[in-house]
Design an enzyme around this catalytic site. Sequence first.
Site, PDB file in Angstrom:
ATOM      1  N   GLU A   1      -7.461   5.025   7.088  1.00 57.58           N
ATOM      2  CA  GLU A   1      -7.204   6.444   6.769  1.00 57.58           C
ATOM      3  C   GLU A   1      -8.374   7.050   5.989  1.00 57.58           C
ATOM      4  O   GLU A   1      -8.698   8.217   6.153  1.00 57.58           O
ATOM      5  CB  GLU A   1      -5.875   6.564   5.996  1.00 57.58           C
ATOM      6  CG  GLU A   1      -4.690   6.327   6.927  1.00 57.58           C
ATOM      7  CD  GLU A   1      -3.481   5.679   6.266  1.00 57.58           C
ATOM      8  OE1 GLU A   1      -3.370   5.708   5.030  1.00 57.58           O
ATOM      9  OE2 GLU A   1      -2.649   5.123   7.013  1.00 57.58           O
TER      10      GLU A   1
ATOM     11  N   ASN B   1       0.866  -1.175   0.000  1.00 54.26           N
ATOM     12  CA  ASN B   1       0.000   0.000   0.000  1.00 54.26           C
ATOM     13  C   ASN B   1       0.906   1.230   0.000  1.00 54.26           C
ATOM     14  O   ASN B   1       1.444   1.609   1.034  1.00 54.26           O
ATOM     15  CB  ASN B   1      -0.905  -0.021   1.236  1.00 54.26           C
ATOM     16  CG  ASN B   1      -1.806   1.198   1.296  1.00 54.26           C
ATOM     17  OD1 ASN B   1      -1.897   1.960   0.343  1.00 54.26           O
ATOM     18  ND2 ASN B   1      -2.475   1.382   2.431  1.00 54.26           N
TER      19      ASN B   1
ATOM     20  N   LYS C   1       0.105   4.240  -0.486  1.00 56.67           N
ATOM     21  CA  LYS C   1      -0.556   5.450   0.024  1.00 56.67           C
ATOM     22  C   LYS C   1      -0.196   6.645  -0.875  1.00 56.67           C
ATOM     23  O   LYS C   1      -0.053   6.469  -2.073  1.00 56.67           O
ATOM     24  CB  LYS C   1      -0.189   5.690   1.495  1.00 56.67           C
ATOM     25  CG  LYS C   1      -0.395   4.435   2.344  1.00 56.67           C
ATOM     26  CD  LYS C   1      -0.303   4.684   3.811  1.00 56.67           C
ATOM     27  CE  LYS C   1      -0.497   3.358   4.550  1.00 56.67           C
ATOM     28  NZ  LYS C   1      -0.565   3.521   5.987  1.00 56.67           N
TER      29      LYS C   1
ATOM     30  N   GLY D   1       1.715   2.494  10.863  1.00 59.47           N
ATOM     31  CA  GLY D   1       2.707   3.570  10.760  1.00 59.47           C
ATOM     32  C   GLY D   1       3.317   3.969  12.087  1.00 59.47           C
ATOM     33  O   GLY D   1       3.993   4.995  12.188  1.00 59.47           O
TER      34      GLY D   1
ATOM     35  N   GLU E   1      -6.394  -4.483  10.226  1.00 56.10           N
ATOM     36  CA  GLU E   1      -5.366  -3.491  10.516  1.00 56.10           C
ATOM     37  C   GLU E   1      -5.691  -2.763  11.811  1.00 56.10           C
ATOM     38  O   GLU E   1      -6.495  -1.815  11.815  1.00 56.10           O
ATOM     39  CB  GLU E   1      -5.296  -2.472   9.376  1.00 56.10           C
ATOM     40  CG  GLU E   1      -4.982  -3.101   8.027  1.00 56.10           C
ATOM     41  CD  GLU E   1      -4.285  -2.116   7.108  1.00 56.10           C
ATOM     42  OE1 GLU E   1      -3.155  -2.400   6.731  1.00 56.10           O
ATOM     43  OE2 GLU E   1      -4.850  -1.066   6.811  1.00 56.10           O
TER      44      GLU E   1
END
Length: 253
Positions: free
Chosen positions: A99, A9, A11, A175, A169
Site C-alpha cells: 500500500e 497490521n 493499517k 484484503g 504479500e
Amino acid sequence: MRKQIAAANWKMNLTYQQGEKLLDDILGAEIVLKPHQQTIFAVPSPYLLMTRSEVETEQNYEAAAQNCYHKKSGAYTGEISVEMLRSINVNYCVIGHSERREYFSETNSMLADKVNLCLEKNIAPIFCCGEPLNIRDAGTQNEFVAVQLKESLFHLSAEQMKNFIIAYEPIWAIGTGKTATTEQAQEMHAHLRSIIAGQYNSEVAETVSILYGGSVKANNAKEIFGCKDVDGGLVGGASLVAADFIEIIKTLK
Ligand code: PGA
C-alpha cells in the site's frame, strides 16, 4: 529454529480506545509464546507508546511502526524518523508494504534507505515484497520479487541479513479474501530463500523469517503456516478481531 512470527497490521483502522481494548483482549488470553515465537503489533503511530507499555511485561510481544521516513531528520512535515521510533523503544518497523509502494510511490531505492536507517538504529525491518496480479498472470512473479530484494536488501552484509524478517504479500491476495494456495506460498517462500542463499549462503538464508501476508484468517492460518518455508504471517483484517488473531497466534509452529 528460526523465528515464527504473528504480525498484526492494523493499517489505518481503530480508534485509540478500540486499539487499547483489542490489545487488552488479545493479551488477556495469556498465550505463552515459546522462545522462537513472537507476536508483533504494527499499530498507527499515535498508538505506539501505549502499545509499547501494554506489551512491556509480556515475553516475546512487540510493537512495530507501520512505516518510517527515508531521511534522517529535517523539514519533512508529518513524517516520522527512525530516531523518533528508537527514542520510544520501538524495535520493529514495517517497510515497503504494497500500500505504501502503490499509494505513496515508494521505490525500491527509497526502501533501501529506510532499511539502512532502521538497521543503524537497531530497529528490525519487516520488509514486504510481492507481485501484483498482472505479474502473477504473466508468470513472472519470481523475477519480480527477486528485483525487489536485490534493489532494497542485497547491499546488506551477511551479518545484517541474518535473522532478517521478510513478508511475502501477493498483492492480489491482500484484503481480497483470496489467499495464495499453500503450493503457491511454499513455492514463493522457497524461491525467496533460494535467492537469499544465492546472494549470501544457505546458512544465512535458513535464519531469515519469511512471513506470508494476504487474507490470512483463523481458519486458513494452520494450513499456510504449516508450509515448510512459511514462518508465520503478516495479518491485516483478521488482526482487528481479538478472537481471530488469538487463534492465529496459537497456530504458530
Ligand atoms: P489482509 O492484509 O490480511 O487484510 O489481506 C494483509 C496485509 O496487507 O498486511
